[in-house]
Design an enzyme around this catalytic site. Sequence first.
Site, PDB file in Angstrom:
ATOM      1  N   GLY A  88      39.991  -2.356  -6.679  1.00  0.00           N
ATOM      2  CA  GLY A  88      40.409  -1.048  -6.555  1.00  0.00           C
ATOM      3  C   GLY A  88      41.792  -1.077  -6.101  1.00  0.00           C
ATOM      4  O   GLY A  88      42.502  -1.884  -6.654  1.00  0.00           O
ATOM      5  N   GLU A  89      42.266  -0.150  -5.107  1.00  0.00           N
ATOM      6  CA  GLU A  89      43.783   0.019  -4.828  1.00  0.00           C
ATOM      7  C   GLU A  89      44.574   0.321  -5.932  1.00  0.00           C
ATOM      8  O   GLU A  89      45.849   0.577  -5.476  1.00  0.00           O
ATOM      9  CB  GLU A  89      44.207  -1.458  -4.185  1.00  0.00           C
ATOM     10  CG  GLU A  89      43.458  -1.945  -2.913  1.00  0.00           C
ATOM     11  CD  GLU A  89      44.143  -3.392  -2.432  1.00  0.00           C
ATOM     12  OE1 GLU A  89      45.050  -3.740  -3.030  1.00  0.00           O
ATOM     13  OE2 GLU A  89      43.613  -3.956  -1.496  1.00  0.00           O
ATOM     14  N   GLY A  90      44.299   0.341  -7.124  1.00  0.00           N
ATOM     15  CA  GLY A  90      45.204   0.607  -8.218  1.00  0.00           C
ATOM     16  C   GLY A  90      45.619  -0.471  -8.755  1.00  0.00           C
ATOM     17  O   GLY A  90      46.602  -0.438  -9.568  1.00  0.00           O
ATOM     18  N   ILE A  96      47.545  -4.653  -4.410  1.00  0.00           N
ATOM     19  CA  ILE A  96      48.500  -3.495  -5.137  1.00  0.00           C
ATOM     20  C   ILE A  96      49.922  -3.721  -4.985  1.00  0.00           C
ATOM     21  O   ILE A  96      50.733  -3.381  -5.846  1.00  0.00           O
ATOM     22  CB  ILE A  96      47.831  -2.076  -5.127  1.00  0.00           C
ATOM     23  CG1 ILE A  96      48.597  -0.981  -5.726  1.00  0.00           C
ATOM     24  CG2 ILE A  96      48.053  -1.748  -3.514  1.00  0.00           C
ATOM     25  CD1 ILE A  96      48.625  -1.334  -7.103  1.00  0.00           C
TER      26      ILE A  96
END
Length: 355
Positions: A315-317, A97
Amino acid sequence: MLLERTTAQIGALYAEPMAEAQQRLDSLIKPPGSLGQLEEIAVRLAGITGNPRPRLGEKAIIICAGDHGVVAEGVSVAPQEITCQQIPAFLQGVAGIGVLGRLAGARLVVVDVGVAVPVDHPGVLNRKVRAGTSNIAVGPAMSREEAVRSLEVGIETARAEIERGVTLLGLGDMGIGNTTPSSAILAALGGYTPEEATGRGTLVNDQVLQRKVEVVKQALAVNRPDPSDALDVLAKVGGLEIGALAGVILGAAAGRVPVLIDGFITTAAAMLAVSLQPRCREFMLASHLSGERGHRTMLEHLGLAPMINLDMRLGEGTGAALAMHLVEAAVRVLNEMASFSEMGLSELDESMILK
């Protein structure tokens, strides 16, 4: 209560600016609808902002972090310590990210909502409700009061970013073991079986996957979350960072700022947010289709169409960061393409367009 005030503030999309944006899109030098989802995004932004010619300014990705007592059940191959250890890499710009957020021109906002140990790193917002959830396989994740507080942490974080001038928000998560409570949320709110709702998560083999399914079954049987009460579901089988992410969605919707949903965890948060206030769904944009089993089911349940399908599941954005480029593209199409009349060209006749 902040939560109640925020849900009450969330209104409908503005119809007139949407109609004006659609009219302009249909007048541009292209067949109507030929830019597909980009046109839909542009119209949605007009409805969210009230501006038929919306523009993007500052962007931010809010990453909420928390730990989960259910890791004691062997549902994750990764050790819990990674939650805390990964956070500095976000802010140093060297995690996934960090790289993709920088490319998107988005500021990262990292919030400790429930990491199991103290997080002492510059730039991390300490909003810890408690040091991780309890084990949902044997009892509730948290109290109802803690669930409300986690939601309000997200609302407060979103409000602070909007006050700073953010025009587009993305969601990110960090929490070892958080696919298990997310699967339980999907099963509880959507009425799906644990087998339908539970995926592999990170580095999980067949044996661990089966264990996750059994743990989700056990969590639902022990806690009996009420699907008509999102707070009950969050308190009994959810996560602190998941609650905070749901709060970010509610805060963004109340502030009329579009919010990009990321993958499996953030979409579980979206399900909670919509259960608390159905109108907030109109303020969400689905960034991508995760490789995590159950994510497609979540998006279909919410009626959201993902922009990207790259089989990502970090994930993480990271998906939200990539989708920011497409949101920017949608706005630029609306504002920078010329119309037939502006170019002195003959408009396409509807009879000439293939149906």
